[in-house]
Write an enzyme that holds these catalytic residues in place. Structure first.
Site, mmCIF file in Angstrom:
data_model
loop_
_atom_site.group_PDB
_atom_site.id
_atom_site.type_symbol
_atom_site.label_atom_id
_atom_site.label_comp_id
_atom_site.label_asym_id
_atom_site.label_seq_id
_atom_site.Cartn_x
_atom_site.Cartn_y
_atom_site.Cartn_z
ATOM 1 N N SER A 144 0.855 -1.182 0.000
ATOM 2 C CA SER A 144 0.000 0.000 0.000
ATOM 3 C C SER A 144 0.889 1.231 0.000
ATOM 4 O O SER A 144 2.077 1.158 0.363
ATOM 5 C CB SER A 144 -0.877 -0.001 1.264
ATOM 6 O OG SER A 144 -1.474 1.259 1.491
ATOM 7 N N TYR A 157 -1.348 -1.366 10.919
ATOM 8 C CA TYR A 157 -1.592 -1.596 9.491
ATOM 9 C C TYR A 157 -0.451 -1.028 8.655
ATOM 10 O O TYR A 157 0.094 -1.715 7.781
ATOM 11 C CB TYR A 157 -2.916 -0.966 9.065
ATOM 12 C CG TYR A 157 -3.144 -1.047 7.578
ATOM 13 C CD1 TYR A 157 -3.518 -2.248 6.986
ATOM 14 C CD2 TYR A 157 -2.953 0.059 6.750
ATOM 15 C CE1 TYR A 157 -3.697 -2.347 5.616
ATOM 16 C CE2 TYR A 157 -3.135 -0.026 5.382
ATOM 17 C CZ TYR A 157 -3.511 -1.228 4.813
ATOM 18 O OH TYR A 157 -3.683 -1.311 3.457
#
Length: 292
Positions: A144, A157
Site C-alpha cells: 500500500s 496496518y
C-alpha cells in the site's frame, strides 16, 4: 488419492473472494492457466469460480483460514491432490483497523499482523523455493502507499505494509536472476470493502485521495508483474502521495498523517474517554495547550 499425472502450473490467489484479489483472479484466469482461489468465505469463492468458468477459465476454490498454522500445509496438500504446482502466488489477503493503538483491541491488532505479515511471509517462503528450482513463475504481494510512512492511528496496518514492501523488494533482487519475479504493488485507496471494514473511509486522509477501482489496480499489478517490475504504484495520486511522504521531514509528516486520520467524534487519543471534538481539538481551538 494422489494423482500420477505431471502437475500443471497454476496461479494461486490468496484473498480471492473480493476486491483486488478477485479482480486479479479473473484477470489471471484469462491467460489460460488454472487458478486456485483461496479465502475463508466459501460463498465468495464460489461466486468467483462461477465467474471464471463462465468466461471459459478453470478455477479451484479452497476455503482456508490464514490465521491457522496449518494453512500452508493445507494449501500444498490441496495442490498435490489436484495435480497442480504453484507457478504464480498472489498474496492479496489483509485487513486494517483505524484508531489509537492503545485503544484498539489487542487481539485484533495481533491478528492483523498474523494475516498481513506472518501468513504472507510463510506462504511466500514455502512456495518460493519451488519457483527458483523450476526457474520460472513468481509472486505478487499487495502492499500500500501506507508502506512508505509510519501511520499514526493506523500504526499496525502501516507497519505491516512496510514489512510487505521491504520483504518483497528484497526478494525481487534475490530471485530476479533465477527467472523468478517478485513484484510489490502499492496502491492508494481502492473502492473495496476494506475502507468500510477498517473505518478508514471516515478519515479525512482517505477522503482527500482519489479512489481507484479494484480492476484498475489488478490490471496495473498484472502488467507490471509480467514486465518483471520490482514495484508497481497504480495511479498518479498514489505516486504524488509517496513523493510528498518522501519530501516532508518526519516531524511534519507524522502529525499531518495523524490529523488526517482522526475525526471529531473519534475517542480522543489523550485517553480521557471523551470525543476528540470535545477534548483536545476543542482545547486547541480555544487557545489551550492540549494537543492531539
Amino acid at each position: 488419492m494422489m494423482s500420477d499425472q505431471q502437475p500443471r502450473p497454476a496461479i494461486v490467489v490468496v484473498g480471492a473472494s473480493r476486491g483486488i484479489g478477485r479482480a486479479l483472479a479473473e484477470l489471471a484466469a484469462g491467460d489460460g492457466a488454472p487458478v486456485v482461489l483461496v479465502a475463508r468465505s466459501i460463498e465468495g469463492l464460489r461466486s468467483v469460480e462461477s465467474s471464471i468458468k463462465q468466461a471459459g477459465g478453470e478455477a479451484f476454490p479452497l476455503s482456508l483460514d490464514l490465521t491457522s498454522s496449518k494453512a500452508p500445509t493445507d494449501l500444498e496438500d490441496f495442490l498435490a491432490r489436484e495435480a497442480l504446482v504453484c507457478d504464480v502466488l498472489i498474496n492479496s489477503a489483509g485487513y486494517g483497523l483505524r484508531g489509537a493503538a492503545s485503544a484498539l483491541p489487542n487481539a485484533d491488532q495481533v491478528g492483523m499482523i498474523d494475516v498481513n505479515v506472518r501468513a504472507l511471509a510463510e506462504l511466500t517462503l514455502r512456495l518460493l523455493p519451488g519457483m527458483v528450482a523450476r526457474r520460472r513463475g513468481g509472486i505478487i504481494n499487495l502492499a500500500s502507499v501506507a508502506s512508505f510512512t509510519p501511520g499514526p492511528y493506523m500504526a499496525t496496518y502501516y507497519a505491516s505494509k512496510a514489512f510487505v514492501r521491504s520483504f518483497s523488494e528484497a526478494l525481487h533482487e534475490e530471485t530476479r536472476k533465477a527467472g523468478v519475479t517478485v513484484t510489490c504493488v502499492a496502491p492508494g485507496p481502492v473502492s473495496t470493502e476494506f475502507l468500510a471494514t477498517s473505518g478508514a473511509n471516515r478519515a479525512a486522509l482517505f477522503k482527500v485521495l482519489p479512489k481507484a477501482s479494484p480492476e484498475y489496480v489488478a490490471d496495473c499489478a498484472w502488467r507490471g508483474f509480467k514486465a518483471r517490475r520490482r514495484l508497481v504504484i497504480p495511479g498518479i495520486s498514489a505516486k504524488l502521495a509517496i513523493l510528498m511522504a518522501g519530501l516532508l521531514p518526519s516531524a511534519a509528516l507524522l502529525p499531518l498523517v495523524g490529523r488526517l486520520q482522526l475525526r471529531g467524534n473519534d475517542p480522543c487519543p489523550c485517553g480521557s474517554g471523551r470525543q476528540l471534538k470535545h477534548c483536545c481539538r476543542a482545547g486547541r481551538a480555544k487557545g489551550g495547550t492540549a494537543s492531539a
